[in-house]
Design a protein around this motif. Structure first.
Motif, PDB file in Angstrom:
ATOM      1  N   UNK A  60      16.589  30.537  14.399  1.00 19.01           N
ATOM      2  CA  UNK A  60      16.361  30.353  15.657  1.00 19.01           C
ATOM      3  C   UNK A  60      15.768  29.009  16.112  1.00 19.01           C
ATOM      4  N   UNK A  61      16.201  27.931  15.476  1.00 21.08           N
ATOM      5  CA  UNK A  61      15.971  26.652  15.819  1.00 21.08           C
ATOM      6  C   UNK A  61      17.539  25.994  15.919  1.00 21.08           C
ATOM      7  N   UNK A  62      17.470  24.549  16.309  1.00 17.63           N
ATOM      8  CA  UNK A  62      18.666  23.656  16.126  1.00 17.63           C
ATOM      9  C   UNK A  62      18.614  23.113  14.642  1.00 17.63           C
ATOM     10  N   UNK A  63      19.656  22.331  14.204  1.00 15.81           N
ATOM     11  CA  UNK A  63      19.815  22.061  12.712  1.00 15.81           C
ATOM     12  C   UNK A  63      18.381  20.867  12.469  1.00 15.81           C
ATOM     13  N   UNK A  64      17.806  20.602  13.415  1.00 16.71           N
ATOM     14  CA  UNK A  64      16.533  19.646  13.124  1.00 16.71           C
ATOM     15  C   UNK A  64      15.378  20.232  13.419  1.00 16.71           C
ATOM     16  N   UNK A  65      15.085  21.535  13.572  1.00 21.60           N
ATOM     17  CA  UNK A  65      14.040  22.364  13.557  1.00 21.60           C
ATOM     18  C   UNK A  65      13.510  22.496  14.979  1.00 21.60           C
ATOM     19  N   UNK A  66      14.013  22.056  15.989  1.00 23.55           N
ATOM     20  CA  UNK A  66      13.740  22.156  17.424  1.00 23.55           C
ATOM     21  C   UNK A  66      13.952  23.345  17.986  1.00 23.55           C
ATOM     22  N   UNK A  67      12.789  24.244  18.285  1.00 23.29           N
ATOM     23  CA  UNK A  67      13.109  25.435  19.127  1.00 23.29           C
ATOM     24  C   UNK A  67      13.148  25.161  20.567  1.00 23.29           C
ATOM     25  N   UNK A  68      14.214  25.727  21.079  1.00 19.59           N
ATOM     26  CA  UNK A  68      14.590  25.280  22.541  1.00 19.59           C
ATOM     27  C   UNK A  68      15.356  26.685  23.273  1.00 19.59           C
ATOM     28  N   UNK A  69      14.934  27.659  22.690  1.00 22.16           N
ATOM     29  CA  UNK A  69      15.420  28.924  23.336  1.00 22.16           C
ATOM     30  C   UNK A  69      14.597  29.260  24.758  1.00 22.16           C
ATOM     31  N   UNK A  70      15.580  29.458  25.560  1.00 21.75           N
ATOM     32  CA  UNK A  70      15.064  29.760  27.013  1.00 21.75           C
ATOM     33  C   UNK A  70      15.102  31.291  27.386  1.00 21.75           C
ATOM     34  N   UNK A  71      15.462  32.091  26.796  1.00 28.63           N
ATOM     35  CA  UNK A  71      15.577  33.451  27.083  1.00 28.63           C
ATOM     36  C   UNK A  71      14.508  34.168  26.613  1.00 28.63           C
ATOM     37  N   UNK A  72      13.555  34.906  27.630  1.00 32.74           N
ATOM     38  CA  UNK A  72      12.328  35.269  27.316  1.00 32.74           C
ATOM     39  C   UNK A  72      12.466  36.346  26.217  1.00 32.74           C
ATOM     40  N   UNK A  73      11.484  36.522  25.260  1.00 33.93           N
ATOM     41  CA  UNK A  73      11.520  37.356  24.085  1.00 33.93           C
ATOM     42  C   UNK A  73      10.748  37.010  23.093  1.00 33.93           C
ATOM     43  N   UNK A  74      10.806  37.619  21.773  1.00 33.62           N
ATOM     44  CA  UNK A  74       9.987  37.350  20.551  1.00 33.62           C
ATOM     45  C   UNK A  74      11.123  36.784  19.599  1.00 33.62           C
ATOM     46  N   UNK A  75      10.559  35.548  18.736  1.00 34.00           N
ATOM     47  CA  UNK A  75      11.910  34.813  17.997  1.00 34.00           C
ATOM     48  C   UNK A  75      10.967  34.448  16.798  1.00 34.00           C
ATOM     49  N   UNK A  76      11.533  34.744  15.513  1.00 36.69           N
ATOM     50  CA  UNK A  76      11.177  34.553  14.101  1.00 36.69           C
ATOM     51  C   UNK A  76      11.755  33.153  13.766  1.00 36.69           C
ATOM     52  N   UNK A  77      10.919  32.175  13.555  1.00 36.54           N
ATOM     53  CA  UNK A  77      11.321  31.014  13.042  1.00 36.54           C
ATOM     54  C   UNK A  77      10.862  30.802  11.586  1.00 36.54           C
ATOM     55  N   UNK A  78      12.005  30.321  10.884  1.00 31.84           N
ATOM     56  CA  UNK A  78      11.596  30.011   9.279  1.00 31.84           C
ATOM     57  C   UNK A  78      12.792  29.136   8.732  1.00 31.84           C
ATOM     58  N   UNK A  79      12.650  28.455   7.851  1.00 30.15           N
ATOM     59  CA  UNK A  79      13.567  27.771   7.062  1.00 30.15           C
ATOM     60  C   UNK A  79      13.968  28.152   5.672  1.00 30.15           C
ATOM     61  N   UNK A  80      15.297  27.759   5.253  1.00 27.31           N
ATOM     62  CA  UNK A  80      15.744  28.397   4.239  1.00 27.31           C
ATOM     63  C   UNK A  80      16.318  27.382   3.296  1.00 27.31           C
ATOM     64  N   UNK A  81      16.203  27.348   2.001  1.00 28.58           N
ATOM     65  CA  UNK A  81      16.844  26.556   0.961  1.00 28.58           C
ATOM     66  C   UNK A  81      17.357  27.536  -0.167  1.00 28.58           C
ATOM     67  N   UNK A  82      18.865  27.765  -0.147  1.00 30.55           N
ATOM     68  CA  UNK A  82      19.022  28.817  -1.006  1.00 30.55           C
ATOM     69  C   UNK A  82      18.467  30.094  -0.716  1.00 30.55           C
ATOM     70  N   UNK A  83      17.721  30.604  -1.744  1.00 28.66           N
ATOM     71  CA  UNK A  83      16.878  31.867  -1.834  1.00 28.66           C
ATOM     72  C   UNK A  83      15.652  31.820  -1.290  1.00 28.66           C
ATOM     73  N   UNK A  84      15.183  30.637  -1.462  1.00 27.38           N
ATOM     74  CA  UNK A  84      13.727  30.373  -0.919  1.00 27.38           C
ATOM     75  C   UNK A  84      13.683  30.400   0.484  1.00 27.38           C
ATOM     76  N   UNK A  85      12.796  31.161   1.123  1.00 27.35           N
ATOM     77  CA  UNK A  85      12.240  31.086   2.422  1.00 27.35           C
ATOM     78  C   UNK A  85      11.019  30.649   2.791  1.00 27.35           C
ATOM     79  N   UNK A  86      10.764  29.933   3.870  1.00 22.55           N
ATOM     80  CA  UNK A  86       9.378  29.592   4.288  1.00 22.55           C
ATOM     81  C   UNK A  86       8.521  30.519   4.885  1.00 22.55           C
TER      82      UNK A  86
END
Length: 298
Positions: free
Chosen positions: A159-185
């Motif tokens: 739910x961000x661009x490739x550099x971690x910038x959240x710029x969604x403009x549609x109203x709602x709820x979003x979950x942001x996290x990062x992944x490396x392989x099977x490890x999630x933040x």
């Protein structure tokens, strides 16, 4: 006779003996044992080391006199190891390992610690966010090994661009996290609400017919921002009509006269209008007047 003999040895590798002879007789001194001279140098017989956090290196040190005879019994003070020469640091970096005895210090061996395997990822900001459409949040992800050393991994984002910038403009709820392989933040929830600047209005129903003039009609008014998000402002808009006998109470229209009229709503400097057609008059009520003649005596 008696002969004084000085014997000097530069090695302790073999026991020495002295033999004397006067031509007819020979004498032997027996075995002469030599010990090492004072400490002159210390050697750690290792090249520079590169290890991963969690690995260890057991170093040893050997002391010598000025003639490179190995000494025994010297006690060493170590730098960047345990008292026994065990290197077990777990924090990434470069460490110089030396051994010292008195004023004599050994050669220096560098140990480079690289991060261990990926264990966790943390993103910041780490708290949930509430923003308006058009606002952005820049996230930063950091990967760590088991010992808390920072790693350099390629991060995948949700739910961000490739550099971690959240710029969604549609109203709602979003979950942001990062992944490396099977490890999630850790997960951060971002709630996007509409932008407060009104771009346009929408009124409904549009271009409606009423059968007769005694009906009422409930209107819904929506405000839209520039990103297409909308919210109900039916209770906040100002409504008016060209129907000369009609009227509004808040967003409820009370029809008045047969014809085609314009009903209008305004809010935040914006306005929207729609036609309303009243097809027939309302129900006619009969009103009777009774005249009573009263005789007056004059």
């Amino acid at each position: 006779g008696v002969a004084n003999v000085t014997v000097r040895s530069y090695s302790t590798q073999a026991n020495q003996s002295v033999t004397a002879s006067d031509g007819t007789r020979t004498g032997n001194s027996g075995v002469i044992a030599f010990s090492a001279d004072a400490i002159n140098s210390i050697n750690i017989p290792f090249s520079n080391q590169t290890i991963t956090a969690g690995q260890t290196v057991q170093f040893i040190a050997t002391s010598y006199d000025a003639y490179l005879n190995q000494r025994t019994g010297d006690t060493f003070t170590w730098t960047n190891t345990t008292s026994t020469g065990l290197f077990n640091n777990t924090t990434t970096g470069i460490y110089a390992v030396t051994a010292q005895s008195g004023t004599v210090t050994s050669n220096s061996v560098n140990v480079t610690i690289n991060p261990g395997v990926l264990n966790s990822i943390n993103i910041t900001p780490g708290s949930n966010q509430n923003i308006k459409a058009g606002q952005t949040v820049q996230f930063i992800a950091t990967a760590f090994d088991t010992y808390g050393n920072q790693r350099t991994d390629t991060i995948n984002w949700n739910n961000t661009n490739t550099s971690g910038l959240f710029n969604q403009t549609t109203a709602g709820s979003y979950q942001v996290y990062s992944l490396v392989g099977s490890i999630r933040s850790n997960v951060v929830t971002i709630t996007v609400s509409h932008n407060d600047t009104v771009s346009s209005l929408q009124i409904s129903p549009e271009n409606t017919h009423l059968i007769n003039a005694d009906q009422v009609l409930l209107y819904t008014l929506k405000a839209f921002d520039v990103y297409g998000n909308y919210w109900d402002i039916s209770a906040l808009g100002t409504f008016s009509t060209t129907d000369p006998y009609g009227r509004f109470t808040e967003n409820t229209y009370y029809a008045g006269k047969v014809g085609i009229w314009i009903n209008k709503a305004t809010y935040a400097g914006k306005e929207v209008s729609t036609n309303i057609t009243i097809d027939a008059v309302g129900e006619t009520y009969k009103i009777e007047f009774t005249n009573t003649l009263t005789q007056l005596d004059i």
